[in-house]
Enzyme design. Structure first.
Site: not given
Lengths: 450, 450
Positions: B16, B18-19, B83, B178, B316, B328
């Site tokens: 769940s 971004f992809g 899974v 960061e 990823d 992205q």
């Protein structure tokens, strides 16, 4: 180890709840040094903790860092530690800390260690029906409540779905009423469209109490109003029902007629009773003070312990005039003893009885519905709810917490959202009631454990 | 157990992030049923996770519930599950869930299981230097960072204080930069007035990398700008320094000249490398697909697996054209395969190569300072920071999260505050690096365990 002992009158405060924090603040301009020793690094705004447990507010909003609140009060030091012993003769406090034992000497001592959930001798219930006393508790309950819906979405067996969607709240005081109301809102509104296999609106929410009324202390009119409102939003109110058994799969109730009723339920919570922090028993042993039935320390009219005029107990751990374990008693008690200490530090030999000013009490039932009892006045419905909202916002610590809390309320009262639902893997799986799998099993071999 | 199998073309999405989320959304108007199976109940907005680890944002702000995001998309069901097996011939996915194993058949399968932190074969480092990949990681790191200051306040030994106030961040990519920047801000600004015994400004923050530059992929000009800015805010940048040892008490670095430098440090974090989810190795075994050096699955130009045109890997976990593991690539990959599936569900036998549109990359260094690389353009400083801020706000999921995040930013950029510092007892004590005491010992006998 000990730090260089301060030369000024040294006040040690045990606990960072309402009692401890308000005592410390009231000592701002006093000629004393203050050390707060607390088991947690935050000040918990307990009255809104149920909103963390139900995903409305974030932990930071109800639990700002104690040292941040007091950062500008230069005479206060905050230490993370669990006070495990007190020597009244030597005037020493001993605490376990992550860096070993520390010992602090005091001139005045304020014990504001609060209360824990009580299971009336059935401590084994606690594993299956957590209480709501700490941030840890709230996150545990949040994981269990949202986890129950997640698990129900995965099964076909209607009996298991029903068991997962049956929520039992034990104790119909303000916390129990608020929790039951929030779970009803969750299932009827927030989660309504989130599932495909189950209908969250089918959730059963039971509010159980051995007493004959909800919100016993609020008087007949508000009690029956609250009960009606709860039923209206879908809560089953079971009164005169004593909980005699709690296990992983459900709850046993002894009804008024003596019969045992079994409720199959995975997610239970306990809001039925409190007992004073174990520090109460310790101080009683050391001083000879009495402790009452629920483990609170009986204090003199000025909140000190008999024979030790420099040692005070305030808040939920204090037994005095049957005062209730509410935030106002703790705040006012903390401020009262701070005033005494401030004067004594100036060399004045003063004493003054603690006079509690009852500002009233209130509880929310659902959005737009609350009850409030102020002096002889009784309010219910929308007006009481607005009153509740304004007062809680005012008492929240810190401007930014007020703003984000208000925003989260707007979102959850007028929208459907609960922004703060994110659980860790551990919260969602590791401690859910069923424990069918362990967190460790969640990852395939070779993956990093969380 | 299995639910009634859908009759429409069934798309199973694993993950769940971004992809997975963007694939599901892009299937909104497709004539398909979608099942998302994820190990967590939330969609994690990874680019801001470091702000949870440093107390700026709450977990809910970066991790809204996946089923809430998708509640109005009626053709999607979200299931909590891990899974563990895929049968490409039978077109079946097997998942462990809190309620036992479930099996789902699929017509199309999208694997978007992401990546874990990699320790390059030294997995033992992970206990002492956690990564930053999940909400669990972020809360663990938050507990360790704030916990280090709490512990330092308790000790007198200057060497121990120094060790506690030395923070080592391994890996000088965007996450490492960061994190180092945020810890510097914490110590120099946020916590400046919060302690009495230690001066938080004395904290040493080391950013370590085996490479010769920070933010390697951003080009020389931005790399050297970032390094200068980091040094300016108090971060020690150690480049050409390979981490050869990590233990509870510190880190060993092999410097360019071959010498070993020991850094005494309690709080370490790892942002140095990633490896594809173990599901990558599984799918490679089952399909004969290759996996690359970091465990990613090599895919065909359309993101499918060779020989299985209905099975896709995105995000990823996907190895294609050396595309980086950034949000992205995952979003666009998810949308790309969703489009293919949508057309195929209509009976069209189409194929199309995935064409990645590089919108650029950016990283914040401190408040008001960032670097951004967009096409051939390079921005640094305040303008890049504003760009970073606007873009991250736009990509955050949900209006209310944008509002509260903006508010938390105003508070932490213009004020000193970090609102989200509240840790559980377990976070503050149980897993701090020193482990001098255990959570269980924190309570006196007879108190309820958290």
């Amino acid at each position: 180890m000990s730090h260089g002992e301060p030369k000024r009158h040294h006040v040690v405060i045990v606990g960072s709840g309402f009692g401890g924090l308000f005592a410390a603040r009231a000592l701002k301009r006093a000629d004393v040094d203050v050390t707060i020793i607390s088991k947690v690094t935050h000040h918990l705004f307990q009255p809104l903790l149920y909103q963390v447990a139900t995903g409305v507010l974030s932990t930071g909003e109800v639990a700002p860092a104690t040292r941040e609140i007091l950062s500008r009060q230069r005479n206060v030091q905050v230490l993370l530690g669990n006070v495990t012993d007190i020597d009244l003769d030597q005037k020493l406090v001993v605490a376990t800390t992550p860096m070993g034992l520390i010992t602090k000497s005091y001139d005045s001592l304020i014990i504001a260690a609060g209360a824990n959930q009580s299971y009336f001798g059935n401590e084994a219930f606690s594993e299956h029906a957590p209480g709501l006393k700490s941030i840890d508790d709230a996150l545990e309950l949040r994981g269990r409540i949202f986890g129950a819906f997640e698990m129900a979405e995965l099964v076909d067996d209607p009996a298991v779905v029903e068991q997962l969607l049956t929520f039992v709240v034990v104790g119909a005081g303000p916390t129990g009423v608020e929790m039951a109301g929030q779970i009803a809102e969750l299932s009827r509104r927030t989660l309504r469209k989130d599932f495909r296999h189950i209908d969250p609106r089918m959730a059963r929410i039971l509010l159980v109490d051995a007493a004959p009324t909800v919100l016993g202390g609020f008087g007949d009119r508000l009690s029956s109003y609250a009960e009606r409102q709860l039923i209206k939003i879908g809560v089953e109110v079971k009164l005169n029902a004593a909980v005699v058994g709690v296990d992983a799969e459900g709850v046993d109730l002894r009804m008024a007629n003596g019969e045992i009723e079994r409720i199959e339920s995975i997610c239970k919570m306990w809001a039925a009773g409190v007992s004073g922090s174990p520090l109460g028993r310790l101080i009683a042993e050391r001083s000879g003070a009495e402790i009452d039935r629920v483990g609170r320390v009986k204090v003199e009219p000025d909140c000190s312990i008999a024979g030790h005029s420099n040692v005070f107990v305030v808040g939920d751990l204090m037994a005095l005039d049957n005062l209730p374990g509410v935030a106002q008693v703790a705040m006012q008690g903390g401020r009262h003893v701070a005033k005494l200490i401030k004067k004594r530090a100036k060399g004045k030999d003063v004493s003054a009885d603690f006079e509690y000013w009852d500002k009233g009490s209130m509880a929310t039932i659902s959005r737009f519905r609350a009850v409030a009892s102020v002096g002889r006045l009784r309010f219910s419905g929308f007006f009481a709810w607005i009153l509740w909202l304004v007062i809680h916002l005012l008492y929240l610590i810190g401007f930014k917490n007020r703003i984000t809390t208000l925003l989260h309320w707007v979102v959850s009262f007028f929208g459907r959202g609960r922004s703060e639902r994110a659980g860790t893997v551990q919260q969602v799986l590791g401690r859910t009631a069923l424990k069918r799998i362990q967190t460790d099993e969640w990852n395939l071999p070779n993956t990093k454990k969380d």
